[in-house]
Design a protein around this motif. Structure first.
Motif, mmCIF file in Angstrom:
data_model
loop_
_atom_site.group_PDB
_atom_site.id
_atom_site.type_symbol
_atom_site.label_atom_id
_atom_site.label_comp_id
_atom_site.label_asym_id
_atom_site.label_seq_id
_atom_site.Cartn_x
_atom_site.Cartn_y
_atom_site.Cartn_z
ATOM 1 N N LEU A 123 0.858 -1.175 0.000
ATOM 2 C CA LEU A 123 0.000 0.000 0.000
ATOM 3 C C LEU A 123 0.901 1.234 0.000
ATOM 4 O O LEU A 123 1.464 1.610 1.024
ATOM 5 N N VAL A 124 1.072 1.811 -1.173
ATOM 6 C CA VAL A 124 1.985 2.944 -1.358
ATOM 7 C C VAL A 124 1.173 4.225 -1.222
ATOM 8 O O VAL A 124 0.347 4.541 -2.077
ATOM 9 N N GLU A 125 1.372 4.948 -0.107
ATOM 10 C CA GLU A 125 0.557 6.148 0.080
ATOM 11 C C GLU A 125 1.422 7.398 0.019
ATOM 12 O O GLU A 125 2.535 7.431 0.524
ATOM 13 N N GLY A 126 0.886 8.420 -0.665
ATOM 14 C CA GLY A 126 1.641 9.660 -0.795
ATOM 15 C C GLY A 126 0.896 10.689 -1.630
ATOM 16 O O GLY A 126 -0.084 10.377 -2.313
ATOM 17 N N ASN A 127 1.393 11.909 -1.601
ATOM 18 C CA ASN A 127 0.725 13.014 -2.280
ATOM 19 C C ASN A 127 0.833 12.959 -3.797
ATOM 20 O O ASN A 127 -0.113 13.269 -4.518
ATOM 21 N N TYR A 128 2.015 12.598 -4.295
ATOM 22 C CA TYR A 128 2.359 12.928 -5.675
ATOM 23 C C TYR A 128 2.420 11.704 -6.602
ATOM 24 O O TYR A 128 3.193 11.671 -7.546
ATOM 25 N N LEU A 129 1.588 10.733 -6.356
ATOM 26 C CA LEU A 129 1.655 9.478 -7.108
ATOM 27 C C LEU A 129 1.101 9.594 -8.518
ATOM 28 O O LEU A 129 1.368 8.729 -9.356
#
Length: 218
Positions: free
Chosen positions: A128-134
């Motif tokens: 689960l890759v979470e972040g603003n700029y995906l």
């Protein structure tokens, strides 16, 4: 099954994530303060040992680098992250067989710095890759365009601007800023980032918004 209200529980969302023989990378994008970390952790708790959270925050540039660039006040904006390192490690996750360790950095809010190899990804089949700029293109922020192609699927978590503002003010004051400093950080940086991120929303597979203990999906 979706409830009569149209709101999906976290368990229902988790059942939408394929758990197969190969590793599946699910991105959770959205503006700062939307609740991405909370959603990622709730999904991980539902999925159990097959899943791991891999936050983008561990790719913050170190404060000494930001100071040298005169960019400390802009910390959190796209060019204050190691986008190239993030992309390289996503590729490594895709190319590395299950069971072979892949170190992943985390961000320590207590010291306001990234910690190398904060977690080790080994057997987990869902990341689960979470972040603003995906979901950004190079035209929007150089260096981020490859991210979307390395994710099997990407969800966008939205939230109303007043909610973002309140959560971000609370976050910054809890981190030691004065109310005036927190307000400046939110208005001059965080909300500008949120506007940039919002332009990428249409590239997501699904757009979610929190509703009580569940989420609406469109």
């Amino acid at each position: 099954m979706t409830s009569a209200s149209g709101v999906l529980s976290v368990g229902e969302l988790a059942r939408r994530i394929p758990v197969g023989r190969e590793r599946f990378l699910l991105g959770i994008a959205g503006p700062p303060g939307a609740g991405k970390s909370t959603l990622a952790q709730r999904l991980r708790d539902e999925l159990g040992v097959v899943a791991v959270v891999a936050p983008m925050d561990g790719y913050h540039l170190r404060n000494e680098v930001l100071r040298a660039r005169g960019a400390v006040a802009r910390k959190g904006e796209p060019d204050t992250f190691d986008a190239a390192g993030f992309v390289a490690d996503l590729r490594l996750l895709r190319d590395t067989p299950l069971g072979v360790p892949v170190p992943w950095p985390l961000f320590d809010r207590a010291i306001d710095e990234p910690t190398p190899a904060g977690t080790i990804i080994r057997d987990e089949r869902v990341v689960l890759v979470e972040g603003n700029y995906l979901l950004l293109t190079d035209a929007e922020a150089p260096g981020w365009a490859p991210v979307r192609g390395l994710l099997d699927e990407c969800w966008y978590l939205d939230a109303p601007r007043p909610v973002l503002t309140e959560r971000l003010l609370d976050r910054h004051t809890a981190g030691g800023r004065t109310p005036d400093e927190a307000h400046l950080k939110v208005t001059d940086s965080d909300l500008r980032n949120a506007d940039l991120i919002a332009t990428s929303r249409h590239r997501a597979d699904h757009i979610l918004s929190a509703d009580g203990s569940g989420y609406r999906v469109r």
